[in-house]
Design an enzyme around this catalytic site. Structure first.
Site, PDB file in Angstrom:
ATOM      1  N   TYR A 296       0.791  -1.158  -0.007  1.00  0.00           N
ATOM      2  CA  TYR A 296      -0.039   0.027   0.086  1.00  0.00           C
ATOM      3  C   TYR A 296       1.015   1.233   0.053  1.00  0.00           C
ATOM      4  O   TYR A 296       1.598   1.452   0.880  1.00  0.00           O
ATOM      5  CB  TYR A 296      -0.842   0.001   1.186  1.00  0.00           C
TER       6      TYR A 296
ATOM      7  N   LYS B 209       2.558  11.065   7.967  1.00  0.00           N
ATOM      8  CA  LYS B 209       1.872  10.517   9.116  1.00  0.00           C
ATOM      9  C   LYS B 209       2.861  11.175  10.418  1.00  0.00           C
ATOM     10  O   LYS B 209       2.594  12.642  10.383  1.00  0.00           O
ATOM     11  CB  LYS B 209       2.299   8.890   9.296  1.00  0.00           C
TER      12      LYS B 209
ATOM     13  N   ASP C  32       9.205   4.212   0.557  1.00  0.00           N
ATOM     14  CA  ASP C  32       8.365   4.742   1.020  1.00  0.00           C
ATOM     15  C   ASP C  32       8.327   4.466   2.641  1.00  0.00           C
ATOM     16  O   ASP C  32       8.113   3.354   3.018  1.00  0.00           O
ATOM     17  CB  ASP C  32       7.073   4.280   0.556  1.00  0.00           C
TER      18      ASP C  32
END
Ligand SMILES: Cc1ncc(COP(=O)(O)O)c(C=O)c1O
Length: 441
Positions: free
Chosen positions: A147, A276, A249
């Protein structure tokens, strides 16, 4: 006309009824959906969240791993409140974005320049576009099941199933959304996780066409399994040999070490996407990397290869919250949250062994994930849950929720600096009960 709520309905039920009329499915993000209705927060402080029914729970989800100091940390709140009074966004730059970029550059040897954006999705998208602009190539390669947010290219094969994923030495590019342009699927090369030989052979078929390989060093949906050093090294070697870039990522994994999970390896990525925790609780994304690559966005260049902007990028509220949070997240703090996750893992493994339930725990840094499988999976296909495994995970998640613990919906947890051993031990005890319940099924 609004139907009159029945007297026995709870406040949450009434709210969800209203929500379903104006929000698809009654929610703004699928992750908050619960049966029979989502819970609505009244307030939160530290690691505790109280819903509008007055029930308090300990939060191990941390807004999908985005909170490293829990909720409403006083230092972050005070700094943000002071900034709010000075303004929230201008068509001018601010000092705090420079200070924050300096802070991030100091955290990792692979960061020379930084660009702030507004979400992890946007950070990954900008990193891929930067790689394309730098190399002049269209294709990107990514791991099956990983993801990386909602950009068309980054989301390919994120939800592959046994019915459509094809052979493991040539995984099919499976779209997530109906109507995904076929060209986007063609331009994504899907590789298996942690299998250097198979991945290299797939990449070789596209040499000269690949702008970058995108890799999450601890991909949550792939099973929260750490990427092995041989796999990462192979990707570094392959990308260097074929003039492609290596993009990490670290939207979730930046919490794993002071300079991100990339510290686990002897390689440096060319570009890293973040998000985040670096927003200190506010929407954020950033990409950082080698100057030469990042300069494709340099608006002072005679030929700007990747013009890039964003109305709320580097807004001073996010920058203030993020800088305050990350300054607090120093090396001892990183060590502490990681030690708490390790304590949780040991306790859960003990509880599994005691219960005899077929289950295991994966993870790294300050995250872990429970699998209802006898042995640790090694890739997305092995981590894929059968209907029975899903049912058992669902039972555990509901049990934990009812016992006062919020988990990420894959039965994953993240620790934060505002929790201690008591909260971790409480969770382990609740899991022990949960396994006993499952063993009796
Ligand atoms: C590894 C990874 N990359 C990218 C994203 C997308 O980030 P955002 O939700 O901020 O767009 C996520 C979100 O969960 C993620 O886990």
């Amino acid at each position: 006309m609004t139907a009159r709520p029945q007297f026995h309905m709870t406040t949450s039920e009434v709210l969800y009824d209203r929500a379903k009329r104006v929000l698809p499915g009654g929610v703004s993000r699928n992750t908050v959906l619960r049966s029979p209705h989502p819970l609505y927060v009244e307030h939160a402080e530290g690691c505790r969240v109280t819903d509008i029914e007055g029930v308090e729970r300990i939060d191990f989800a941390n807004n999908m791993a985005s909170l490293i100091h829990g909720h409403a940390h006083p230092m972050v709140t005070d700094a943000v409140a002071a900034q709010l009074r000075k303004g929230t966004g201008f068509t001018l730059a601010t000092e705090v974005e420079v200070r924050y970029a300096e802070h991030l550059v100091d955290r990792s040897a692979s960061f020379e320049k930084v660009r702030f954006v507004n979400s992890g999705t946007e950070a990954v998208m900008a990193a891929l576009k930067a790689a394309r602009a730098y190399t002049g190539r269209a294709k990107i390669a990514k791991v099956e099941g990983a993801y990386h947010g909602a950009y068309d290219y980054a989301e390919v094969s994120q939800t592959s199933t046994p019915a459509n994923w094809g052979k493991d030495d040539s995984p099919v590019s499976v779209p997530v959304a109906y109507g995904t342009p076929p060209k986007a699927l063609e331009d994504v090369v899907v590789i298996p996780f942690n299998d250097p030989a198979k991945a290299r052979s797939i990449l070789d078929r596209h040499r000269g066409e690949v702008a970058c390989v995108l890799i999450d060093p601890l991909p949550h949906r792939v099973g929260l399994l750490p990427a092995t050093s041989p796999f990462v090294q192979m990707l570094r070697d392959w990308t260097t040999r074929h003039d492609a870039l290596l993009v990490f990522d670290e939207v979730i994994t930046f919490r794993s070490e002071y300079g991100g999970a990339q510290e686990w390896y002897d390689v440096r990525p060319d570009v890293t996407a973040m998000g985040k925790i670096i927003g200190g609780g506010f929407p954020v994304g950033a990409l950082a990397g080698r100057s030469e690559v990042m300069d494709v966005m340099n608006p002072l260049a005679s030929d700007v290869r990747f013009p890039h902007s964003g109305t709320f990028s580097a807004n001073p509220v996010t920058m203030t919250a993020g800088l305050t949070a990350m300054e607090l997240f120093d090396r001892p703090a990183v060590h502490r949250v990681n030690a708490l996750a390790e304590r949780a893992r040991n306790g859960i493994e003990e509880a599994i062994a005691e219960s005899g339930v077929a289950a295991c725990v994966s993870g790294g840094g300050s995250m872990l994930r429970l699998h209802m499988k006898p042995e640790l999976p090694t890739n997305y296909r092995e981590a894929f849950s059968s209907p029975e495994e899903k049912r058992r995970l669902g039972i555990m998640l509901d049990h934990l929720f009812d016992s006062g613990f919020i988990m990420i919906n894959t039965c994953s947890l993240t620790t934060s600096t505002v929790m201690g051993e008591a909260e971790v031990d409480g969770l382990v005890e609740a899991m022990r009960d949960g396994f006993r319940k499952i063993a009796r099924l």
